[in-house]
Design a protein around this motif. Structure first.
Motif, PDB file in Angstrom:
ATOM      1  N   GLN B 250       0.830  -1.202   0.000  1.00 15.99           N
ATOM      2  CA  GLN B 250       0.000   0.000   0.000  1.00 15.99           C
ATOM      3  C   GLN B 250       0.869   1.258   0.000  1.00 15.99           C
ATOM      4  O   GLN B 250       0.897   2.000  -0.972  1.00 15.99           O
ATOM      5  CB  GLN B 250      -0.932  -0.022   1.205  1.00 15.99           C
ATOM      6  CG  GLN B 250      -1.928   1.116   1.208  1.00 15.99           C
ATOM      7  CD  GLN B 250      -2.888   1.022   2.383  1.00 15.99           C
ATOM      8  OE1 GLN B 250      -2.709   0.249   3.311  1.00 15.99           O
ATOM      9  NE2 GLN B 250      -3.921   1.841   2.346  1.00 15.99           N
ATOM     10  N   HIS B 251       1.607   1.484   1.094  1.00 19.87           N
ATOM     11  CA  HIS B 251       2.362   2.730   1.201  1.00 19.87           C
ATOM     12  C   HIS B 251       3.435   2.854   0.127  1.00 19.87           C
ATOM     13  O   HIS B 251       3.586   3.887  -0.508  1.00 19.87           O
ATOM     14  CB  HIS B 251       2.976   2.851   2.590  1.00 19.87           C
ATOM     15  CG  HIS B 251       2.006   3.333   3.613  1.00 19.87           C
ATOM     16  ND1 HIS B 251       1.808   4.660   3.872  1.00 19.87           N
ATOM     17  CD2 HIS B 251       1.144   2.662   4.404  1.00 19.87           C
ATOM     18  CE1 HIS B 251       0.867   4.794   4.805  1.00 19.87           C
ATOM     19  NE2 HIS B 251       0.443   3.598   5.142  1.00 19.87           N
ATOM     20  N   ALA B 252       4.214   1.795  -0.062  1.00 19.64           N
ATOM     21  CA  ALA B 252       5.302   1.880  -1.026  1.00 19.64           C
ATOM     22  C   ALA B 252       4.771   1.771  -2.455  1.00 19.64           C
ATOM     23  O   ALA B 252       5.082   2.598  -3.314  1.00 19.64           O
ATOM     24  CB  ALA B 252       6.337   0.795  -0.750  1.00 19.64           C
ATOM     25  N   ARG B 254       1.905   2.367  -3.866  1.00 21.99           N
ATOM     26  CA  ARG B 254       1.156   3.512  -4.397  1.00 21.99           C
ATOM     27  C   ARG B 254       2.117   4.560  -4.971  1.00 21.99           C
ATOM     28  O   ARG B 254       1.872   5.159  -6.005  1.00 21.99           O
ATOM     29  CB  ARG B 254       0.312   4.123  -3.282  1.00 21.99           C
ATOM     30  CG  ARG B 254      -0.489   5.345  -3.690  1.00 21.99           C
ATOM     31  CD  ARG B 254      -1.753   4.952  -4.421  1.00 21.99           C
ATOM     32  NE  ARG B 254      -2.589   6.101  -4.685  1.00 21.99           N
ATOM     33  CZ  ARG B 254      -3.725   6.363  -4.049  1.00 21.99           C
ATOM     34  NH1 ARG B 254      -4.157   5.557  -3.128  1.00 21.99           N
ATOM     35  NH2 ARG B 254      -4.431   7.425  -4.349  1.00 21.99           N
ATOM     36  N   ASN B 255       3.247   4.759  -4.290  1.00 23.81           N
ATOM     37  CA  ASN B 255       4.225   5.730  -4.769  1.00 23.81           C
ATOM     38  C   ASN B 255       5.032   5.206  -5.954  1.00 23.81           C
ATOM     39  O   ASN B 255       5.506   5.977  -6.772  1.00 23.81           O
ATOM     40  CB  ASN B 255       5.176   6.124  -3.638  1.00 23.81           C
ATOM     41  CG  ASN B 255       4.527   7.092  -2.670  1.00 23.81           C
ATOM     42  OD1 ASN B 255       4.490   8.281  -2.920  1.00 23.81           O
ATOM     43  ND2 ASN B 255       3.973   6.571  -1.591  1.00 23.81           N
ATOM     44  N   ILE B 328      -3.369   9.002  -8.835  1.00 25.09           N
ATOM     45  CA  ILE B 328      -2.464   8.188  -8.019  1.00 25.09           C
ATOM     46  C   ILE B 328      -1.682   9.045  -7.043  1.00 25.09           C
ATOM     47  O   ILE B 328      -1.591   8.751  -5.870  1.00 25.09           O
ATOM     48  CB  ILE B 328      -1.479   7.412  -8.916  1.00 25.09           C
ATOM     49  CG1 ILE B 328      -2.247   6.381  -9.737  1.00 25.09           C
ATOM     50  CG2 ILE B 328      -0.424   6.711  -8.079  1.00 25.09           C
ATOM     51  CD1 ILE B 328      -1.394   5.703 -10.769  1.00 25.09           C
ATOM     52  N   ASN B 329      -1.100  10.109  -7.545  1.00 25.50           N
ATOM     53  CA  ASN B 329      -0.298  10.950  -6.669  1.00 25.50           C
ATOM     54  C   ASN B 329      -0.812  12.382  -6.712  1.00 25.50           C
ATOM     55  O   ASN B 329      -0.583  13.098  -7.676  1.00 25.50           O
ATOM     56  CB  ASN B 329       1.170  10.904  -7.088  1.00 25.50           C
ATOM     57  CG  ASN B 329       2.048  11.574  -6.063  1.00 25.50           C
ATOM     58  OD1 ASN B 329       1.586  12.398  -5.281  1.00 25.50           O
ATOM     59  ND2 ASN B 329       3.316  11.220  -6.051  1.00 25.50           N
ATOM     60  N   PRO B 330      -1.502  12.810  -5.653  1.00 32.71           N
ATOM     61  CA  PRO B 330      -2.152  14.119  -5.658  1.00 32.71           C
ATOM     62  C   PRO B 330      -1.160  15.273  -5.831  1.00 32.71           C
ATOM     63  O   PRO B 330      -1.548  16.364  -6.224  1.00 32.71           O
ATOM     64  CB  PRO B 330      -2.839  14.189  -4.292  1.00 32.71           C
ATOM     65  CG  PRO B 330      -2.369  13.026  -3.521  1.00 32.71           C
ATOM     66  CD  PRO B 330      -1.740  12.052  -4.433  1.00 32.71           C
ATOM     67  N   LYS B 331       0.109  15.011  -5.542  1.00 31.14           N
ATOM     68  CA  LYS B 331       1.110  16.064  -5.673  1.00 31.14           C
ATOM     69  C   LYS B 331       1.214  16.517  -7.138  1.00 31.14           C
ATOM     70  O   LYS B 331       1.501  17.666  -7.426  1.00 31.14           O
ATOM     71  CB  LYS B 331       2.459  15.528  -5.210  1.00 31.14           C
ATOM     72  CG  LYS B 331       3.319  16.545  -4.514  1.00 31.14           C
ATOM     73  CD  LYS B 331       4.423  15.813  -3.795  1.00 31.14           C
ATOM     74  CE  LYS B 331       5.573  16.724  -3.454  1.00 31.14           C
ATOM     75  NZ  LYS B 331       6.604  15.971  -2.740  1.00 31.14           N
TER      76      LYS B 331
END
Ligand SMILES: Nc1ncnc2c1ncn2[C@@H]1O[C@H](COP(=O)(O)OP(=O)(O)O)[C@@H](O)[C@H]1O
Ligand code: SF4
Ligand SMILES: [Mg+2]
Lengths: 330, 335
Positions: B250-252, B254-255, B328-331
């Motif tokens: 999950q944490h890794a 997703r990035n 995927i990545n809001p940034k």
């Protein structure tokens, strides 16, 4: 009874150039509700020793200890699964870089509530309520709304507050703060430090404050461990440490404090902490120590008694004067 | 978001025209006279030949032919096949579901196997599974599709008799096309065994078509994961006491997903190219086989029109991928 007890902790990394000892026979004791500091320059193994306790080091790390107990539980003989029930719940940790310590892909609220989901039976609504409460507690304005923001929308100080909220979620018995203010603006540093010390009192938890700044230690903590090149070189109650440091390294750190500077120039300790390739033979501090003699350079010192702050030194200081104890340790 | 979409759509315009030119020229640069090929063994008289040349407009200068074609394209008319006389668009969309079904199955297989494999390899870096997977990926990536397909056919179809060799479904079953997707149609037909037959026909072509994408996805996932696993937020996730599945999956992950999604988008081209070969080997009645047949027949309209439609699909998929990033990545959404 002590909350955390570490005896003779050693961490060796397997590297391409052979083993590297980042932590060398460190002892540490923390009692419940106490505020302890680990002080030392960058590279002294402060982070590694605490990460070893948390079980967060990569597999290249070889960890050995005579004893490593938290809250009566033996961390050495614990399965990773059992340890995961403790970390994040009874003992939690915050880090030096708050901005990169939060996952950019998830909201702040998700990351706080995730801890609660992992370690408690709270319902969804209860988790939400607890998250709001935590955000309030760490001084984040408009908490309910801030739960929905992503980390990149927060400043460094705010990120560290979120990290603290996350760490506090399950009311831990011990919080480890690894240089929590180093990456922050000077104005924010004091706020975060005050917050931590405040929380330590109100929550009644023990706090290990890791720092390279003696100045931070002065007014706040109760007991100080001074660490150098992976070794604990001195341990004293804070007032005694400041008035009568026994290890030359401690004395040098104190002399480098701005408020203690006598001349126009800030005295700094010449040289750097030895790394993998320049480890000296005898006392690890000898290349930088003003009291070093040949004996220091060839033979590793043994820790002195508690009356001398357990100083790891052949010639521990007493009111700034070295006391030769060659005969004792030889 | 909207302006981003519009800007991206604008970049389509020159690409689209480029593709019309390339596809138009490509088939004309191949030696061979379409009319002679059309006439076949019987040949064609001189008079009739001239008539046909005129009918297809081959007497016009090439730029005029191109402009006529372009004019048709602008109106959504890609011309008719020389051979079947049916509109290219109609034929394309009649055959496209077969290709789409195969491609979707292949990419799903590649993703469902490739991503977890890449994650596990990264987490167990340097250990046996990692080395085995990386070796397998290298072999899968460099193996000629043709050879690989034949090997599978020899073992599983001829040798073990587990799977059929060609087509989409057994001749025993016959039903109307409702969706064009055999898996769905066979279920809808209600005929006993039809679905199983459709599945058994799909298995080998899917594996063959999925092999290269799977290797690429697994390698990309692994390298993206290796980068992410050293990040501070992964340590934070571990410090929370989360399980390895949550930390890594999950944490890794997703990035790590951004570069993986990028290659998946880029793989659509690879997939369609692979479909051409795969469909030919397994006699799969999709656009890949159709294109190959049409190239041999020098069916100009079909080849240029088909290429244009395929290119358009690739462009649309790539746009979709770009839109996925922000999710995927809001940034990235911010920028
Ligand atoms: N994963 C690792 N592999 C090899 N060496 C490491 C690793 N992590 C830390 N070290 C080394 O261990 C030493 C102590 O590091 P650290 O505990 O981070 O110091 P501090 O926190 O006191 O600044 C440093 O020399 C560092 O380079
Ligand atoms: S052992 Fe010698 S060199 Fe080391 S700190 Fe003491 S006096 Fe200095
Ligand atoms: Mg550190």
């Amino acid at each position: 009874m002590s909350l955390l007890e570490i005896k003779n902790l050693t961490v060796e990394f397997r590297t391409a150039n052979g083993p590297f000892r980042a932590v060398d026979s460190v002892d540490m004791t923390v009692t419940a509700g106490e505020l302890v500091a680990i002080v030392g320059e960058s590279g002294s193994g402060k982070s590694v020793s605490m990460l070893a306790m948390m079980g967060l080091l990569p597999w290249t790390a070889n960890i050995t200890a005579d004893k490593m107990e938290f809250d009566g539980k033996d961390l050495l003989r614990m399965s990773p699964k059992e340890r995961r029930k403790i970390i994040g719940k009874d003992v939690s940790m915050i880090f030096q870089e708050p901005m990169s310590s939060l996952n950019p892909c998830y909201t702040v609220g998700f990351q706080i509530k995730e801890v609660l989901r992992q370690h408690t039976d709270l319902t969804r609504a209860e988790r939400q309520a607890r998250a709001v409460e935590l955000m309030e507690q760490v001084g984040i304005p408009d908490p309910a709304k801030r739960l929905n923001v992503f980390p990149h929308q927060l400043s460094g100080g705010m990120s560290q507050r979120v990290m603290i909220a996350m760490a506090l979620a399950c009311k831990p018995k011990l919080l480890i703060a690894d240089e929590p203010t180093t990456a922050l603006d000077v104005t924010i540093q004091a706020q975060i430090l005050d917050l931590l010390i405040d929380l330590q009192k109100t929550e009644g938890m023990a706090l290990i404050l890791i720092t390279h700044d003696m100045g931070v230690v002065a007014e706040t903590v109760e007991r100080v461990n001074v660490q150098y090149a992976g070794q604990r070189v001195e341990q004293q109650e804070v007032n005694a440490l400041f008035s009568n440091p026994h290890h030359p390294y401690t004395a040098a750190l104190l002399a480098a404090l701005p408020e203690r500077a006598t001349g126009r120039h800030l005295p700094t300790i010449p040289g750097v902490v030895p790394g993998q390739f320049d480890r000296p033979q005898g006392c690890l501090f000898s290349p930088r120590c003003e009291f070093a003699d040949d004996h220091c350079r060839t033979k590793p010192p043994v820790a002195a008694g508690p009356e001398l702050g357990k100083a790891l030194c052949h010639r521990p200081l007493q009111q700034g004067v070295p006391q030769d104890q060659k005969e004792v340790s030889a | 978001m909207l302006s981003f979409l519009l800007r991206r759509l604008l970049t389509f315009v020159p690409t689209f025209f480029g593709v019309t030119v390339v596809s138009f020229l490509f088939i004309r640069l191949l030696p061979g006279d379409p009319i002679l090929l059309l006439a076949g063994e019987r040949g064609v008289g001189e008079e009739r030949y001239a008539e046909l040349i005129k009918q297809f407009g081959f007497d016009q200068p090439i730029w005029k032919q191109y402009l006529d074609y372009l004019w048709g394209v602008m109106q959504g008319d890609l011309g008719n096949s020389f051979v079947t006389k049916k509109p290219v668009v109609t034929e394309f969309f009649a055959l496209f579901p077969a290709t789409l079904e195969l491609s979707i199955c292949a990419i799903i297989l590649a993703i469902v196997v490739g991503i977890p494999a890449g994650v596990i390899a990264a987490v167990n870096r340097g250990k046996f599974f990692d080395q085995a997977l990386m070796t397998g990926a290298l072999i899968g990536y460099s193996m000629p599709i043709f050879w690989w397909a034949l090997l599978l056919i020899i073992v599983f179809s001829s040798g073990l008799g587990w799977t059929p060799v060609s087509g989409r479904i057994s001749f025993l079953y016959f039903f109307d096309e409702a969706t064009g997707f055999m898996l769905i149609d066979s279920l809808l037909s209600g005929q006993k065994g039809a679905f199983a037959s459709a599945v058994s026909h799909l298995i080998l072509p899917t594996i063959v078509l999925a092999t290269i994408p799977l290797a690429v996805i697994a390698r990309q996932t692994r390298s993206a994961m290796l980068e992410v696993l050293g990040e501070d937020y992964v340590r934070t996730a571990k410090a929370k006491g989360l399980s390895p599945l949550r930390v890594n999956g999950q944490h890794a992950l997703r990035n790590a997903l951004i570069p993986v999604v990028t290659v998946i988008g880029l793989l659509v081209g690879t997939l369609l190219a692979g479909a051409i070969l795969t469909e030919t080997i397994f006699s799969w009645p999709g656009i890949g086989k159709w294109m190959v047949d049409s190239i041999f027949r020098r069916d100009y309209q079909v080849v240029q029109g088909g290429l244009l439609l395929i290119a358009s699909i690739i462009m649309i998929v790539n746009l979709t991928v770009d839109l996925l990033y922000g999710w995927i990545n809001p940034k990235i959404r911010k920028g």
